[in-house]
Design an enzyme around this catalytic site. Structure first.
Site, short mmCIF file in Angstrom:
data_model
loop_
_atom_site.label_atom_id
_atom_site.label_comp_id
_atom_site.label_asym_id
_atom_site.label_seq_id
_atom_site.Cartn_x
_atom_site.Cartn_y
_atom_site.Cartn_z
N LYS A 21 0.84 -1.24 0.08
CA LYS A 21 -0.05 0.01 -0.20
C LYS A 21 0.79 1.43 -0.20
O LYS A 21 1.77 1.41 0.79
CB LYS A 21 -1.19 0.21 1.33
CG LYS A 21 -2.12 0.92 1.28
CD LYS A 21 -3.10 0.17 0.02
CE LYS A 21 -4.47 0.74 0.32
NZ LYS A 21 -5.45 0.04 -0.62
N THR B 278 -3.52 -5.19 0.68
CA THR B 278 -2.89 -4.01 0.77
C THR B 278 -3.85 -3.18 1.68
O THR B 278 -3.52 -2.38 2.41
CB THR B 278 -2.74 -3.53 -0.63
OG1 THR B 278 -4.01 -3.09 -1.01
CG2 THR B 278 -2.05 -4.09 -1.65
N ARG C 246 28.96 35.02 -8.26
CA ARG C 246 27.76 34.64 -8.95
C ARG C 246 26.64 34.34 -7.80
O ARG C 246 27.09 34.19 -6.57
CB ARG C 246 27.83 33.69 -9.72
CG ARG C 246 27.98 32.35 -9.31
CD ARG C 246 28.10 31.16 -10.24
NE ARG C 246 28.20 29.85 -9.19
CZ ARG C 246 28.37 28.64 -10.01
NH1 ARG C 246 27.71 28.39 -11.17
NH2 ARG C 246 28.60 27.73 -9.22
N GLN D 111 30.21 21.62 -6.72
CA GLN D 111 30.85 20.38 -6.53
C GLN D 111 31.58 20.44 -5.01
O GLN D 111 31.39 19.58 -4.00
CB GLN D 111 31.72 19.84 -7.45
CG GLN D 111 31.01 19.33 -8.51
CD GLN D 111 30.89 20.41 -9.55
OE1 GLN D 111 30.79 21.72 -9.28
NE2 GLN D 111 30.57 20.04 -10.92
N HIS E 28 19.83 28.58 -12.01
CA HIS E 28 20.73 29.78 -12.34
C HIS E 28 19.96 30.91 -12.28
O HIS E 28 18.56 31.13 -12.38
CB HIS E 28 21.07 29.61 -13.78
CG HIS E 28 21.89 28.26 -14.08
ND1 HIS E 28 23.26 28.07 -13.60
CD2 HIS E 28 21.49 27.12 -14.81
CE1 HIS E 28 23.59 26.80 -13.89
NE2 HIS E 28 22.65 26.29 -14.85
#
Length: 313
Positions: free
Chosen positions: A13, A60, A189, A242, A270
């Site tokens: 379920k 279920t 940025r 990263q 961005h």
């Protein structure tokens, strides 16, 4: 068709929405709001796929009822922490049904925040606004089915939908360039992402999981994610997504011995400075003040960070 074999199976379920309220004698109340998926697996369910034989199929709907039954009958401390409740449901299933080999329970929760008035927390009123979703998945498996005497237990937890943004101290420079490169260096940025973070626990038994403070790990993972994103100077010097990801995961592993590895997915949402040179205005690089958000296409940075293999520390 009859020559084909079942490589793997699970059924159950999904989207079971259950809410548990704990009412304390002094009027203080707590709430847990879960969406639960419960899946059963085992060789005994093979005939339900290949022969239409449902004699051993636990409906279920019965699994849904079990979630509500345990939410009511278990002590509050075994319900209000999602990792604990998930392992309780999974353990109940493999112990109750001899023909069930494994039970996988996933819980997602978007916690309610307690209201505050005049710096005082309200005893029974809550709100929910723009908060990340927390989730956990517990898998309890019999070692020697159908016996339930020995089991393994694996828990993975995490959160998603945590939106963060900073207006400086992020860069992307000195990257690979060839004839297809059009992106310029960006020494400073805006950086925004919608964080997905998950971690796997070291413990592999129900007994050892009892020693884990799951709420503390969740709070610490979120705290380290935000603090590394905003404040860690290493993420300023080497300010790629990263590097930020690695620092976040490394801090979690250093803070919590109970965690075996950490996975992040960080889509780079961005924000590009809008070129206003046609209007006689400077709005690029150091003059940038007005930005155009672009949700897609987006960068997508992922990694799983783990502890070094033993002997290589």
């Amino acid at each position: 068709m009859e020559n084909s074999v079942i490589k793997s199976q699970a059924y159950g379920k999904d989207l079971v929405h259950v809410v548990r309220v704990v009412r304390h004698p002094d009027g203080w109340q707590e709430i847990a709001d879960y969406t639960v998926r419960c899946l059963l697996s085992g060789e005994a369910f093979g005939p339900s796929y290949t022969k239409g034989d449902s004699k051993l199929v636990v409906a279920t709907d019965s699994q849904k009822n079990t979630v509500f039954y345990l939410a009511k009958t278990l002590p509050a401390e075994k319900v209000m922490v999602p990792e604990v409740f998930a392992t309780e449901v999974a353990s109940f299933m493999v112990n109750k049904y001899a023909h069930v080999t494994a039970c996988q329970v996933k819980i997602t929760t978007k916690p309610w925040e307690r209201m505050e008035f005049n710096n005082k927390r309200h005893p029974h009123s809550f709100y929910r606004e723009g908060k990340e979703s927390r989730w956990t998945e517990a898998v309890v498996t019999k070692i020697n089915p159908p016996s339930a005497i020995g089991t393994t237990a694996h828990v993975t937890s995490g959160f998603y939908g945590l939106e963060v943004l900073k207006t400086t101290n992020s860069s992307f420079v000195d990257f690979w360039r060839d004839e297809l490169t059009t992106l310029p260096d960006m020494p400073d940025r805006m950086l925004s992402t919608r964080v997905q973070c998950q971690w796997k626990y070291v413990a592999e038994t129900l007994e050892s999981l009892k020693n884990v403070d799951f709420n503390a790990v969740y709070a610490g993972a979120k705290r380290n994610t935000l603090d590394a994103f905003a404040n860690d100077p290493r993420a300023w010097v080497h300010a790629s997504v990263q590097t930020t990801l690695y620092i976040m995961a490394d801090r979690i592993l250093n803070d919590f011995a109970a965690v075996d590895d950490v996975y992040y997915a960080l889509p780079n949402i961005h924000y590009f400075p809008f070129d206003m040179s046609k209007f006689g205005l400077k709005n690029l690089q150091s003059d940038a003040e007005v930005y155009m958000p672009l949700a897609d296409p987006s960068g997508y940075i992922t990694a799983t960070i783990s502890r070094p293999p033993k002997g290589k520390l």
